[in-house]
Design a protein around this motif. Structure first.
Motif, PDB file in Angstrom:
ATOM      1  N   PRO A  76       0.721  -1.313   0.039  1.00 12.82           N
ATOM      2  CA  PRO A  76      -0.076   0.092   0.105  1.00 12.82           C
ATOM      3  C   PRO A  76       0.742   1.123  -0.015  1.00 12.82           C
ATOM      4  O   PRO A  76       0.443   2.348  -0.737  1.00 12.82           O
ATOM      5  CB  PRO A  76      -0.904  -0.168   1.327  1.00 12.82           C
ATOM      6  CG  PRO A  76      -0.108  -1.292   2.301  1.00 12.82           C
ATOM      7  CD  PRO A  76       0.629  -1.991   1.177  1.00 12.82           C
ATOM      8  N   GLU A  77       2.157   1.146   0.576  1.00  8.83           N
ATOM      9  CA  GLU A  77       2.758   2.265   0.557  1.00  8.83           C
ATOM     10  C   GLU A  77       3.206   2.720  -0.776  1.00  8.83           C
ATOM     11  O   GLU A  77       3.476   3.924  -1.273  1.00  8.83           O
ATOM     12  CB  GLU A  77       3.912   2.271   1.469  1.00  8.83           C
ATOM     13  CG  GLU A  77       3.718   1.773   3.063  1.00  8.83           C
ATOM     14  CD  GLU A  77       3.724   0.369   3.284  1.00  8.83           C
ATOM     15  OE1 GLU A  77       3.807   0.062   4.451  1.00  8.83           O
ATOM     16  OE2 GLU A  77       3.388  -0.627   2.273  1.00  8.83           O
ATOM     17  N   ALA A  78       3.684   1.875  -1.641  1.00  8.16           N
ATOM     18  CA  ALA A  78       4.195   1.723  -2.995  1.00  8.16           C
ATOM     19  C   ALA A  78       2.799   2.519  -3.888  1.00  8.16           C
ATOM     20  O   ALA A  78       3.271   3.463  -4.691  1.00  8.16           O
ATOM     21  CB  ALA A  78       4.522   0.593  -3.790  1.00  8.16           C
ATOM     22  N   VAL A  79       1.697   1.987  -3.503  1.00  5.60           N
ATOM     23  CA  VAL A  79       0.465   2.378  -4.382  1.00  5.60           C
ATOM     24  C   VAL A  79       0.151   3.965  -3.880  1.00  5.60           C
ATOM     25  O   VAL A  79      -0.029   4.909  -4.876  1.00  5.60           O
ATOM     26  CB  VAL A  79      -0.455   1.843  -4.146  1.00  5.60           C
ATOM     27  CG1 VAL A  79      -1.859   2.345  -4.548  1.00  5.60           C
ATOM     28  CG2 VAL A  79      -0.547   0.290  -4.374  1.00  5.60           C
ATOM     29  N   GLU A  80       0.516   4.341  -2.539  1.00 10.41           N
ATOM     30  CA  GLU A  80       0.361   5.691  -2.179  1.00 10.41           C
ATOM     31  C   GLU A  80       1.399   6.741  -2.833  1.00 10.41           C
ATOM     32  O   GLU A  80       1.003   7.788  -3.279  1.00 10.41           O
ATOM     33  CB  GLU A  80       0.697   5.835  -0.784  1.00 10.41           C
ATOM     34  CG  GLU A  80       0.533   7.211  -0.011  1.00 10.41           C
ATOM     35  CD  GLU A  80       0.827   7.327   1.603  1.00 10.41           C
ATOM     36  OE1 GLU A  80       1.155   8.188   1.817  1.00 10.41           O
ATOM     37  OE2 GLU A  80       0.835   6.073   2.058  1.00 10.41           O
TER      38      GLU A  80
END
Length: 250
Positions: free
Chosen positions: A99-103
């Motif tokens: 999710p950090e990468a998507v953010e």
């Protein structure tokens, strides 16, 4: 439907935290990569984030130039490749389990960034799938590679292609550590099946399997799944770039 190995977000969580810190200004951050083959290696997070303006490795630039039509960036990380493809006029879907990468991707301007794995796009169709930075290794082993390549035709349009890079581990060890090559060579284990782990600060993820596949073995497995393989470029330490095109149905 063929079941493809799903990357474990917990194993990759140190990378997610490192990418987010880098994105928020910790540009000197380092991630420690452990393996069952080499000594622990401290790696600048910039190598995974790839800031805008920093030149891409030659193999990656060549890969992006070979993309056609609508592109799936599978394991997109911080989104540098997706951004380059958008700028070139491609419609891009960028997928990552972190999710950090998507953010980060959304913040950097990736238009369609999704959290998940290949199942998140099972109803979509693409002309090109890219798995760069040795991303195809996420399949874990030779069997997992076969499962992925059997699954890809369900999301590829006729004439679609996979573009990926990997490395011939035997060629690397033959040059750098022939004694280790002899120790690891065994009839019941493919040499390129290794174990990695990630550590960032106080955060340590569980070990995870990874695959480095040589061009000859890739061609055999891809052929069984209905793909033709062309190695279009070679780089340092046994690395290579391959294009897998769907062969016409017989």
């Amino acid at each position: 439907m063929t079941s493809v190995r799903t990357p474990d977000p917990v194993a990759w969580s140190p990378l997610g935290s490192a990418l987010l810190d880098f994105h928020h200004g910790e540009t000197s951050a380092e991630l420690t990569v452990t393996s069952d083959l080499w000594e622990d290696e401290a790696t600048p997070v910039s190598s995974f984030y790839r800031p805008a303006g920093h030149p891409l490795p030659d193999l990656h630039s060549r890969a992006l130039a070979l993309c056609r039509g609508r592109v799936l960036d599978l394991g997109a990380g911080a989104g540098r490749h997706a951004l380059e493809l958008q700028s070139a006029g491609h419609e891009v879907v960028a997928i990552d389990v972190l999710p950090e990468a998507v953010e980060i991707m959304r913040d950097r301007g990736v238009i369609d960034a999704r959290c998940g794995d290949i199942s998140a796009v099972e109803k979509d169709r693409f002309d090109t799938v890219i798995m760069l930075m040795h991303g195809i290794g996420v399949v874990g082993d030779i069997h997992g590679l076969g499962l992925l390549l059997e699954r890809l035709p369900t999301i590829l349009r006729p004439g679609g292609r996979l573009i990926c890079d990997s490395a011939d581990l035997a060629a690397v060890l033959e040059q750098e550590s022939p004694v280790l090559l002899d120790e690891l060579t065994a009839p019941d284990r493919y040499l390129g099946e290794v174990t990695f782990g990630l550590r960032y600060g106080d955060l340590t993820g569980p070990d995870y399997p990874w695959l480095f596949v040589d061009p000859d073995r890739l061609a055999i497995i891809a052929g069984a799944a209905g793909f033709g393989v062309e190695v279009v470029a070679r780089g340092d330490r046994g690395s290579f770039l391959a294009v897998l095109d769907r062969t016409p149905a017989g």
